[in-house]
Scaffold this active site. Structure first.
Site, short mmCIF file in Angstrom:
data_model
loop_
_atom_site.label_atom_id
_atom_site.label_comp_id
_atom_site.label_asym_id
_atom_site.label_seq_id
_atom_site.Cartn_x
_atom_site.Cartn_y
_atom_site.Cartn_z
N LYS A 1 0.87 -1.18 0.00
CA LYS A 1 0.00 0.00 0.00
C LYS A 1 0.91 1.23 0.00
O LYS A 1 1.40 1.65 1.04
CB LYS A 1 -0.92 -0.03 1.23
CG LYS A 1 -2.12 0.92 1.14
CD LYS A 1 -1.68 2.35 1.23
CE LYS A 1 -2.80 3.36 1.13
NZ LYS A 1 -2.26 4.74 1.25
N THR B 1 5.28 8.81 13.35
CA THR B 1 5.08 8.10 14.60
C THR B 1 3.61 8.02 14.97
O THR B 1 3.14 6.99 15.47
CB THR B 1 5.88 8.79 15.72
OG1 THR B 1 7.28 8.69 15.41
CG2 THR B 1 5.63 8.14 17.07
N SER B 2 2.86 9.09 14.71
CA SER B 2 1.45 9.09 15.09
C SER B 2 0.66 8.01 14.35
O SER B 2 -0.15 7.29 14.94
CB SER B 2 0.82 10.47 14.85
OG SER B 2 0.92 10.83 13.48
N GLU C 1 9.40 1.83 10.92
CA GLU C 1 10.40 2.89 10.78
C GLU C 1 9.64 4.21 10.84
O GLU C 1 8.93 4.58 9.89
CB GLU C 1 11.16 2.77 9.44
CG GLU C 1 12.23 3.82 9.29
CD GLU C 1 12.66 4.05 7.86
OE1 GLU C 1 13.01 5.21 7.54
OE2 GLU C 1 12.62 3.10 7.08
N CYS D 1 13.64 11.03 7.34
CA CYS D 1 13.63 10.87 8.79
C CYS D 1 15.03 10.82 9.39
O CYS D 1 15.20 11.02 10.59
CB CYS D 1 12.85 9.61 9.17
SG CYS D 1 13.39 8.13 8.28
N GLU E 1 9.18 16.68 14.80
CA GLU E 1 9.69 16.45 13.45
C GLU E 1 8.97 17.37 12.46
O GLU E 1 7.75 17.31 12.33
CB GLU E 1 9.48 14.99 13.04
CG GLU E 1 10.09 14.66 11.69
CD GLU E 1 9.92 13.19 11.31
OE1 GLU E 1 10.86 12.62 10.74
OE2 GLU E 1 8.84 12.62 11.60
#
Length: 487
Positions: A184, A239-240, A259, A293, A392
């Protein structure tokens, strides 16, 4: 460039999407690159079911056969190299050089690497153990072997910043280990992943082993995670979103490889070669326009070198050509979308309100009347409690925080929710390694932003779960089975 409306790839067949198509936009021109398919939840479930059906045969196939298919796919990616790079540049906004060398070339190289990886041993002998007679049976010498087995059906959800290398880094090792996959891609630049699927199909991958589904909203991704046919989710992204995926995986005890975000600390000590440090830190401005990242976005500099480093970073940013990624000489292209540009700009404004000083950048390049551009931006006079330092931003924005001594620099670097890759610059290599060992990050670059592509990659804290790259990726897409027998 524009492409014909794309179809889904499910069970070896190119399939019309239930929900039509959506436009993929070129970030540099704001024009449509092509039309990507909108999969329904039912179609995503069908893709996972196809992967489940294909798994038994593929997992029992000869490693040599899997290796041959991955090798042929890499050949086909190189055969269509120019067209693949042009599409990657158009839909991601990467410069021509980046699209060619860091996207398509790296993607093909990863298929080549895991063609060899398919042939790596999957058995590891364990020392025999002498057992005395007891409730577990008679005395004897027991042998054992640990065997790596494929996990099963793996959903690969990939990020928008590299539509070739990132999917290849998931799909190739997963297939090499005998897993089947549902891919995806990110909604912003999914067309390159369909090119990858075309190469795999032409290379002879059996129906159902590779499936690709897309959607502009959350429906397709959610279905690819919660499908009962999926055994593992490999995700690259924020991350969320990773936290929400992990919650779903937890309920089903699905394996995860995550990751996630990063806020890489670049610790610049007072004996560092500042020109070398600036060349590394400056990649935040140029490489994917900071949409990566691993970027050294959080510069922690010993106070004696602070002013000189700021001056050199400003000069470096000023030399970078910002503009059309297709034009020769362009170093900084656009960010992925108008929404992301606005998000980055809101962070710069937030930094101003928090007391940071915008030394350079902080506004849209005046010479460009279209495209989603953000000028390379440097924020000074920062403190570690500012949101621009802690969160970030994922754009060409560098923040600078001074420190007094080595211990304070280490403490500041570790005072973060993230821990993906940090960096240390020092003229004393022993000192740099001493500092590196104290940093809570999955990787540390010493006087370099370069990476060893066989070394494990992944994060501490909220930067992720698990490790991949090199043989570690093969381990990530496998389960360990112990087989024990009496001698």
């Amino acid at each position: 460039m524009t492409t014909a409306p794309q179809r889904l790839f499910i069970g070896g067949a190119w399939t019309e999407p239930d929900h039509g198509h959506y436009e993929v936009i070129n970030p540099a021109t704001e024009q449509a690159v092509g039309l990507a398919p909108e999969a329904s939840r039912e179609q995503v479930y069908a893709a996972a079911a196809a992967a489940r059906e294909a798994f038994p045969a593929w997992s029992r196939s000869r490693p040599e056969d899997r290796a041959a298919i991955l090798d042929r796919a890499a050949d086909l990616m190189h055969r269509d190299f120019a067209a693949n790079a042009a599409l990657a540049r158009a839909e991601s906004g990467a410069t021509t050089g980046t699209a060619r060398s860091m996207q398509v070339a790296v993607g093909a190289a990863r298929f080549r690497r895991y063609a060899k990886g398919a042939l790596e041993p999957v058995e590891e002998a364990i020392s025999p153990q002498i057992n005395e007679a007891g409730p577990m049976g008679r005395a004897g010498v027991f042998g054992a072997v640990a065997v790596r087995q494929p996990v099963g059906v793996v959903t690969c959800i990939t990020s928008y910043n590299n539509p070739w290398a990132n999917p290849a880094g998931k799909v190739a090792p997963a297939l090499a280990m005998g897993n089947t996959v549902v891919v995806k891609p990110a909604p912003q630049d999914p067309l390159s992943v369909y090119r990858m699927a075309e190469a795999l199909a032409e290379a002879g991958v059996p129906p159902g082993v590779v499936n690709v589904v897309t959607g502009s909203g959350p429906e397709a991704g959610e279905a690819a995670v919660d499908s009962p046919d999926v055994d593992m989710v490999s995700f690259t992204g924020s991350t969320s979103v990773g936290q929400r995926i992990a919650e779903v995986c937890g309920r089903g005890m699905k394996r995860q490889l995550m990751e996630l975000g990063g806020k890489g600390a670049a610790v610049v000590l007072d004996d560092a070669d500042l020109d070398a440090a600036v060349a590394g830190i400056g990649t935040t401005f140029s490489f994917y326009s900071g949409q990566i990242c691993t970027a050294p976005t959080r510069v922690l500099v010993q106070r004696g070198s602070h002013d000189a480093l700021i001056e050199k970073l400003v000069a470096y940013a000023g030399r970078l050509a910002v503009g059309d990624p297709a034009a020769p000489g362009t170093v900084v292209g656009p960010v992925i979308s108008a929404a992301h540009r606005d998000r980055i700009e809101s962070y710069v404004e937030l930094g101003r309100k928090e007391g940071a000083r915008v030394v350079t950048g902080g506004e849209r390049p005046s010479h460009l009347d279209r495209g989603f551009y953000v000028a390379p931006t440097l924020l000074a006079d920062c403190t570690n409690d500012m949101r621009v330092v802690r969160e970030e931003i994922f754009g060409p924005v560098v923040v600078v925080v001074p420190f007094d001594d080595e211990e304070e620099g280490i403490a500041l670097a570790n005072d973060s929710d993230y821990g993906l890759i940090d960096y240390v610059w020092s003229g004393d290599v022993a000192r740099a390694f001493r500092v590196a060992r104290q940093l809570r990050a999955g990787g540390v670059g010493v006087n370099t932003i370069g990476r060893n592509m066989e070394a494990p990659f992944g994060g501490f804290k909220r930067s992720g779960v698990g490790r991949d790259v090199g043989s570690y990726a093969l381990h990530a897409y496998s389960e360990l089975q112990a087989i024990v027998w009496p001698g």
